[in-house]
Design an enzyme around this catalytic site. Structure first.
Site, mmCIF file in Angstrom:
data_model
loop_
_atom_site.group_PDB
_atom_site.id
_atom_site.type_symbol
_atom_site.label_atom_id
_atom_site.label_comp_id
_atom_site.label_asym_id
_atom_site.label_seq_id
_atom_site.Cartn_x
_atom_site.Cartn_y
_atom_site.Cartn_z
ATOM 1 N N HIS A 184 0.843 -1.203 0.000
ATOM 2 C CA HIS A 184 0.000 0.000 0.000
ATOM 3 C C HIS A 184 0.877 1.251 0.000
ATOM 4 O O HIS A 184 0.641 2.191 -0.774
ATOM 5 C CB HIS A 184 -0.909 -0.020 1.224
ATOM 6 C CG HIS A 184 -1.745 1.212 1.386
ATOM 7 N ND1 HIS A 184 -3.086 1.248 1.042
ATOM 8 C CD2 HIS A 184 -1.443 2.450 1.853
ATOM 9 C CE1 HIS A 184 -3.564 2.460 1.294
ATOM 10 N NE2 HIS A 184 -2.583 3.207 1.785
ATOM 11 N N GLU A 185 1.886 1.266 0.864
ATOM 12 C CA GLU A 185 2.783 2.420 0.922
ATOM 13 C C GLU A 185 3.552 2.589 -0.383
ATOM 14 O O GLU A 185 3.756 3.709 -0.858
ATOM 15 C CB GLU A 185 3.749 2.266 2.091
ATOM 16 C CG GLU A 185 3.100 2.302 3.454
ATOM 17 C CD GLU A 185 2.254 3.549 3.660
ATOM 18 O OE1 GLU A 185 2.754 4.660 3.389
ATOM 19 O OE2 GLU A 185 1.094 3.415 4.084
ATOM 20 N N HIS A 188 1.691 4.489 -3.042
ATOM 21 C CA HIS A 188 1.807 5.949 -3.012
ATOM 22 C C HIS A 188 2.992 6.420 -3.844
ATOM 23 O O HIS A 188 2.903 7.412 -4.574
ATOM 24 C CB HIS A 188 1.981 6.429 -1.567
ATOM 25 C CG HIS A 188 0.723 6.415 -0.760
ATOM 26 N ND1 HIS A 188 -0.435 7.037 -1.166
ATOM 27 C CD2 HIS A 188 0.449 5.861 0.457
ATOM 28 C CE1 HIS A 188 -1.376 6.865 -0.250
ATOM 29 N NE2 HIS A 188 -0.865 6.154 0.740
ATOM 30 N N GLU A 233 -5.985 6.776 -1.431
ATOM 31 C CA GLU A 233 -5.969 5.594 -0.580
ATOM 32 C C GLU A 233 -6.628 4.399 -1.275
ATOM 33 O O GLU A 233 -6.173 3.256 -1.130
ATOM 34 C CB GLU A 233 -6.687 5.889 0.741
ATOM 35 C CG GLU A 233 -5.942 6.853 1.643
ATOM 36 C CD GLU A 233 -4.580 6.306 2.049
ATOM 37 O OE1 GLU A 233 -4.521 5.219 2.652
ATOM 38 O OE2 GLU A 233 -3.571 6.969 1.740
#
Length: 333
Positions: A184-185, A188, A233
């Protein structure tokens, strides 16, 4: 997830009260334990950084993966809107000056543990595998002592970005779930959210300090910035799914961060949480419910966990996701 802010009471970013969010990352605490400790055969101490998952002999790899292959439509739409704001980049660069950069970087280096091949090697391997799957260079990874389950990414001024994971999050998640968080990070960074997230937090906070017009600027920007952050997100949840290849793993992370703790984690039920998400949709279907839902959402920088769970469940069933997975190949890890 989110980015870091200056370790000062005047620089505390607003956020959802749970996961994949921003929770005063520069607040060390002695109340969170790092993983679990046990004696090894030689009488020493062995550290387990997360609960074990069934071993896997292969990892996912894409020959080519573009950020727009999995970017959420709302992320695309709101990014275009954000780029039309006059002077946004210039204001962001002014807020992210060299002093702020040094404070952020040194604070993490000085109070966290840098993960490497020789330091918490299991976490290092998870990060490297996730980065390879998403076709991105692996950032630095730090583990930070904190009782608040959280992870965040910082990327400013062209420096090498880094990801910070709190010890309480490691305690809460299984190995596969922790990989979903790292992916997930990385999402970004893959989608160039890192700098935008940092700018958004600092812009919203810093604009209030501009005499006379600061409050007006921040009020106009805040809703649009938060709308973009929520969409970003959703994109990064998709990145997590591409790496772990199991929607229940991603949803389990959201569920645990919404209402989990280490002692109850093995009793939580993903299917029940998805049913809860569907019940939320039904409850908010009326005109009054719709108004309350929108009022509730506008105050958050992250989407509600039940809505994120439903989004990732639906995307895992979509043709777009299936087509992406058909392009993926397996390599020995």
């Amino acid at each position: 997830m989110a980015v870091a802010s200056l370790p000062s009471s005047n620089f505390t970013a607003k956020s959802s009260p749970l996961c994949f969010g921003f929770h005063k990352p520069f607040l060390p605490s002695s109340y969170a334990n790092f993983g679990s400790l046990k004696n090894n055969r030689n009488g020493g101490i062995q550290i387990t950084v997360c609960k074990a998952d069934p071993p896997s002999s292969s990892s996912l790899s894409f020959r080519y993966l573009d950020a727009d292959d999995f970017r959420h439509p709302l992320d695309k739409q709101n990014t275009l809107l954000l780029r039309t704001i006059p002077g946004l980049n210039e204001i962001g660069k002014a807020l992210l000056g060299s002093i702020a950069e040094q404070v952020l970087v040194l604070e993490n280096i000085g109070t966290s543990v840098l993960v490497s091949e020789n330091q918490l090697s299991e976490l290092h391997q998870l990060m490297v595998q996730s980065a390879e799957a998403l076709k991105i260079e692996a950032p630095d990874l730090y583990v930070r002592q904190s009782p608040v389950p959280n992870a965040y990414t910082l990327a400013i001024n062209g420096k090498k970005p880094f990801v910070v994971v709190h010890t309480s999050l490691i305690e809460l998640l299984s190995r596969k779930e922790l990989q979903a968080v790292l992916a997930h990070e990385l999402g970004h960074l893959k989608c160039d959210h890192g700098v935008w997230l940092t700018v958004a937090n600092f812009l919203t906070l810093g604009a209030y300090t501009i005499p006379g017009v600061g409050g007006m600027i921040a009020q106009r920007l805040e809703e649009q910035l938060f709308r973009w952050l929520r969409a970003a997100e959703l994109t990064c949840d998709r990145a997590a799914l591409l790496v772990v290849q199991d929607p229940k793993v991603v949803i389990s992370v959201l569920m645990k961060l919404a209402g989990g703790c280490p002692s109850l984690a093995d009793q939580l039920n993903v299917d029940a949480f998805l049913e809860q998400a569907r019940s939320y949709d039904k409850a908010s279907a009326s005109p009054v419910g719709w108004y309350i839902r929108n009022a509730q959402t506008r105050q958050l920088s992250h989407p509600l966990p039940v809505l994120r769970a439903r989004e990732i469940d639906e995307w895992s069933r979509s043709q777009d996701y299936k087509s992406l997975m058909q392009r993926a190949t397996r390599t020995n890890s």
